[in-house]
Scaffold this motif. Structure first.
Motif, PDB file in Angstrom:
ATOM      1  N   ASP A 260       0.807  -1.216   0.000  1.00 51.19           N
ATOM      2  CA  ASP A 260       0.000   0.000   0.000  1.00 51.19           C
ATOM      3  C   ASP A 260       0.846   1.275   0.000  1.00 51.19           C
ATOM      4  O   ASP A 260       0.308   2.378  -0.171  1.00 51.19           O
ATOM      5  N   LEU A 261       2.156   1.128   0.186  1.00 53.07           N
ATOM      6  CA  LEU A 261       3.059   2.281   0.171  1.00 53.07           C
ATOM      7  C   LEU A 261       4.030   2.089  -0.987  1.00 53.07           C
ATOM      8  O   LEU A 261       5.051   1.434  -0.858  1.00 53.07           O
ATOM      9  N   THR A 262       3.683   2.635  -2.135  1.00 51.43           N
ATOM     10  CA  THR A 262       4.461   2.447  -3.350  1.00 51.43           C
ATOM     11  C   THR A 262       5.717   3.322  -3.347  1.00 51.43           C
ATOM     12  O   THR A 262       5.848   4.238  -2.535  1.00 51.43           O
ATOM     13  N   GLU A 263       6.627   3.058  -4.274  1.00 54.68           N
ATOM     14  CA  GLU A 263       7.839   3.863  -4.435  1.00 54.68           C
ATOM     15  C   GLU A 263       7.452   5.327  -4.625  1.00 54.68           C
ATOM     16  O   GLU A 263       6.556   5.636  -5.408  1.00 54.68           O
ATOM     17  N   ARG A 264       8.090   6.204  -3.895  1.00 52.12           N
ATOM     18  CA  ARG A 264       7.823   7.641  -3.852  1.00 52.12           C
ATOM     19  C   ARG A 264       6.440   7.942  -3.269  1.00 52.12           C
ATOM     20  O   ARG A 264       5.942   9.055  -3.351  1.00 52.12           O
ATOM     21  N   GLY A 265       5.836   6.924  -2.645  1.00 56.37           N
ATOM     22  CA  GLY A 265       4.524   7.097  -2.048  1.00 56.37           C
ATOM     23  C   GLY A 265       4.625   7.671  -0.641  1.00 56.37           C
ATOM     24  O   GLY A 265       5.681   7.690  -0.018  1.00 56.37           O
ATOM     25  N   ARG A 266       3.485   8.108  -0.145  1.00 54.22           N
ATOM     26  CA  ARG A 266       3.409   8.662   1.200  1.00 54.22           C
ATOM     27  C   ARG A 266       2.023   8.388   1.755  1.00 54.22           C
ATOM     28  O   ARG A 266       1.069   8.195   1.006  1.00 54.22           O
ATOM     29  N   CYS A 267       1.934   8.376   3.066  1.00 53.26           N
ATOM     30  CA  CYS A 267       0.630   8.247   3.705  1.00 53.26           C
ATOM     31  C   CYS A 267       0.699   8.843   5.107  1.00 53.26           C
ATOM     32  O   CYS A 267       1.771   9.133   5.626  1.00 53.26           O
ATOM     33  N   PHE A 268      -0.469   9.022   5.685  1.00 55.13           N
ATOM     34  CA  PHE A 268      -0.604   9.602   7.012  1.00 55.13           C
ATOM     35  C   PHE A 268      -1.268   8.571   7.911  1.00 55.13           C
ATOM     36  O   PHE A 268      -2.173   7.853   7.492  1.00 55.13           O
TER      37      PHE A 268
ATOM     38  N   GLU B 252      13.197   4.708  -2.599  1.00 50.58           N
ATOM     39  CA  GLU B 252      14.183   3.702  -2.979  1.00 50.58           C
ATOM     40  C   GLU B 252      14.182   2.505  -2.029  1.00 50.58           C
ATOM     41  O   GLU B 252      15.208   2.123  -1.470  1.00 50.58           O
ATOM     42  N   ASP B 253      13.044   1.917  -1.817  1.00 48.73           N
ATOM     43  CA  ASP B 253      12.846   0.733  -0.976  1.00 48.73           C
ATOM     44  C   ASP B 253      13.100   0.950   0.513  1.00 48.73           C
ATOM     45  O   ASP B 253      13.096   0.011   1.286  1.00 48.73           O
TER      46      ASP B 253
ATOM     47  N   LEU C  84      16.059  23.267  14.816  1.00 54.41           N
ATOM     48  CA  LEU C  84      14.786  22.565  14.732  1.00 54.41           C
ATOM     49  C   LEU C  84      14.960  21.197  14.075  1.00 54.41           C
ATOM     50  O   LEU C  84      15.725  21.046  13.142  1.00 54.41           O
ATOM     51  N   ALA C  85      14.224  20.237  14.581  1.00 53.25           N
ATOM     52  CA  ALA C  85      14.228  18.892  13.998  1.00 53.25           C
ATOM     53  C   ALA C  85      12.844  18.293  14.176  1.00 53.25           C
ATOM     54  O   ALA C  85      12.144  18.591  15.145  1.00 53.25           O
ATOM     55  N   VAL C  86      12.465  17.461  13.243  1.00 50.40           N
ATOM     56  CA  VAL C  86      11.195  16.758  13.324  1.00 50.40           C
ATOM     57  C   VAL C  86      11.460  15.373  13.920  1.00 50.40           C
ATOM     58  O   VAL C  86      12.517  14.788  13.704  1.00 50.40           O
ATOM     59  N   ARG C  87      10.530  14.878  14.702  1.00 50.82           N
ATOM     60  CA  ARG C  87      10.667  13.568  15.335  1.00 50.82           C
ATOM     61  C   ARG C  87      10.663  12.469  14.276  1.00 50.82           C
ATOM     62  O   ARG C  87       9.870  12.502  13.346  1.00 50.82           O
ATOM     63  N   THR C  88      11.574  11.521  14.391  1.00 52.60           N
ATOM     64  CA  THR C  88      11.616  10.361  13.501  1.00 52.60           C
ATOM     65  C   THR C  88      11.286   9.111  14.311  1.00 52.60           C
ATOM     66  O   THR C  88      11.503   9.071  15.526  1.00 52.60           O
ATOM     67  N   TYR C  89      10.758   8.100  13.630  1.00 52.35           N
ATOM     68  CA  TYR C  89      10.387   6.841  14.273  1.00 52.35           C
ATOM     69  C   TYR C  89      11.102   5.679  13.586  1.00 52.35           C
ATOM     70  O   TYR C  89      11.181   5.657  12.355  1.00 52.35           O
ATOM     71  N   PRO C  90      11.583   4.701  14.363  1.00 57.74           N
ATOM     72  CA  PRO C  90      12.109   3.488  13.737  1.00 57.74           C
ATOM     73  C   PRO C  90      10.981   2.806  12.953  1.00 57.74           C
ATOM     74  O   PRO C  90       9.834   2.771  13.401  1.00 57.74           O
ATOM     75  N   VAL C  91      11.309   2.292  11.788  1.00 52.47           N
ATOM     76  CA  VAL C  91      10.317   1.639  10.939  1.00 52.47           C
ATOM     77  C   VAL C  91      10.928   0.371  10.357  1.00 52.47           C
ATOM     78  O   VAL C  91      12.138   0.300  10.132  1.00 52.47           O
ATOM     79  N   ARG C  92      10.098  -0.641  10.160  1.00 53.12           N
ATOM     80  CA  ARG C  92      10.565  -1.879   9.551  1.00 53.12           C
ATOM     81  C   ARG C  92       9.436  -2.492   8.719  1.00 53.12           C
ATOM     82  O   ARG C  92       8.262  -2.167   8.905  1.00 53.12           O
ATOM     83  N   ILE C  93       9.858  -3.375   7.811  1.00 49.76           N
ATOM     84  CA  ILE C  93       8.914  -4.198   7.061  1.00 49.76           C
ATOM     85  C   ILE C  93       9.007  -5.589   7.670  1.00 49.76           C
ATOM     86  O   ILE C  93      10.088  -6.171   7.762  1.00 49.76           O
ATOM     87  N   HIS C  94       7.879  -6.109   8.125  1.00 49.59           N
ATOM     88  CA  HIS C  94       7.852  -7.429   8.753  1.00 49.59           C
ATOM     89  C   HIS C  94       6.636  -8.193   8.226  1.00 49.59           C
ATOM     90  O   HIS C  94       5.500  -7.720   8.379  1.00 49.59           O
ATOM     91  N   ALA C  95       6.898  -9.348   7.609  1.00 50.58           N
ATOM     92  CA  ALA C  95       5.834 -10.205   7.079  1.00 50.58           C
ATOM     93  C   ALA C  95       4.883  -9.424   6.159  1.00 50.58           C
ATOM     94  O   ALA C  95       3.668  -9.571   6.233  1.00 50.58           O
ATOM     95  N   GLY C  96       5.469  -8.561   5.314  1.00 51.12           N
ATOM     96  CA  GLY C  96       4.681  -7.808   4.354  1.00 51.12           C
ATOM     97  C   GLY C  96       3.916  -6.629   4.927  1.00 51.12           C
ATOM     98  O   GLY C  96       3.083  -6.025   4.256  1.00 51.12           O
ATOM     99  N   ARG C  97       4.207  -6.258   6.165  1.00 46.74           N
ATOM    100  CA  ARG C  97       3.534  -5.146   6.833  1.00 46.74           C
ATOM    101  C   ARG C  97       4.550  -4.075   7.199  1.00 46.74           C
ATOM    102  O   ARG C  97       5.689  -4.379   7.550  1.00 46.74           O
ATOM    103  N   VAL C  98       4.140  -2.810   7.152  1.00 40.86           N
ATOM    104  CA  VAL C  98       4.971  -1.691   7.606  1.00 40.86           C
ATOM    105  C   VAL C  98       4.638  -1.466   9.062  1.00 40.86           C
ATOM    106  O   VAL C  98       3.471  -1.296   9.434  1.00 40.86           O
ATOM    107  N   GLU C  99       5.667  -1.475   9.910  1.00 40.44           N
ATOM    108  CA  GLU C  99       5.496  -1.303  11.353  1.00 40.44           C
ATOM    109  C   GLU C  99       6.405  -0.186  11.853  1.00 40.44           C
ATOM    110  O   GLU C  99       7.498   0.025  11.319  1.00 40.44           O
TER     111      GLU C  99
END
Length: 110
Positions: free
Chosen positions: A15-23, A37-38, A87-102
Motif C-alpha cells: 500500500d506504500l508504493t515507491e515515492r509514495g506517502r501516507c498519514f 528507494e525501498d 529545529l528537527a522533526v521527530r523520527t520513528y524506527p520503521v521496519r517491514i515485517h511479514a509484508g507489513r509496515v510497522e
C-alpha cells in the motif's frame, strides 16, 4: 540499558508504493510515512516551527519541505536540511515485517 522495541502495525507494504506517502494517527502520534528507494521513513507529521502537516509537503530525494514556511527536513535524521542542529522533526524506527509496515512509537528520536 536498552529497552525492547514495541512494533505497531500501520499498513500493508504494497500500500506504500515507491515515492509514495501516507498519514497515520496512532496512540496520540500523527505520523507521515514515505517510501524512497525501498526504504520507508516515518516522521512526526507536524513541522516543529508552526505545526503544518509535513505529509503534504514537496518531496525531493529524502528531503521533505514544509508547505507553510519552506523549512526542509531530512527524512532519515529529522534534522533541518543542511544544518547540524536547531529545529528537527521527530523520527520513528520503521521496519517491514511479514509484508507489513510497522513503527516503534516508543523509539522516536528528536
Amino acid at each position: 540499558m536498552s529497552t525492547a522495541q514495541a512494533w505497531t502495525d500501520l499498513l500493508a507494504e504494497h500500500d506504500l508504493t515507491e515515492r509514495g506517502r501516507c498519514f497515520a494517527r496512532l496512540d496520540g502520534h500523527e505520523i507521515a510515512l514515505f517510501r524512497i528507494e525501498d526504504a520507508v521513513h516515518a516522521i512526526a507529521d507536524s513541522c516543529p516551527h508552526a505545526g503544518a502537516s509535513l505529509a503534504r509537503g514537496a518531496l525531493k530525494g529524502t528531503t521533505i519541505q514544509c508547505p507553510a514556511h519552506g523549512l526542509r527536513f531530512d527524512l532519515a535524521s529529522g534534522c533541518i536540511h543542511g544544518a547540524g542542529g536547531g529545529l528537527a522533526v521527530r523520527t520513528y524506527p520503521v521496519r517491514i515485517h511479514a509484508g507489513r509496515v510497522e513503527v516503534d512509537l516508543g523509539g522516536a528520536v528528536n
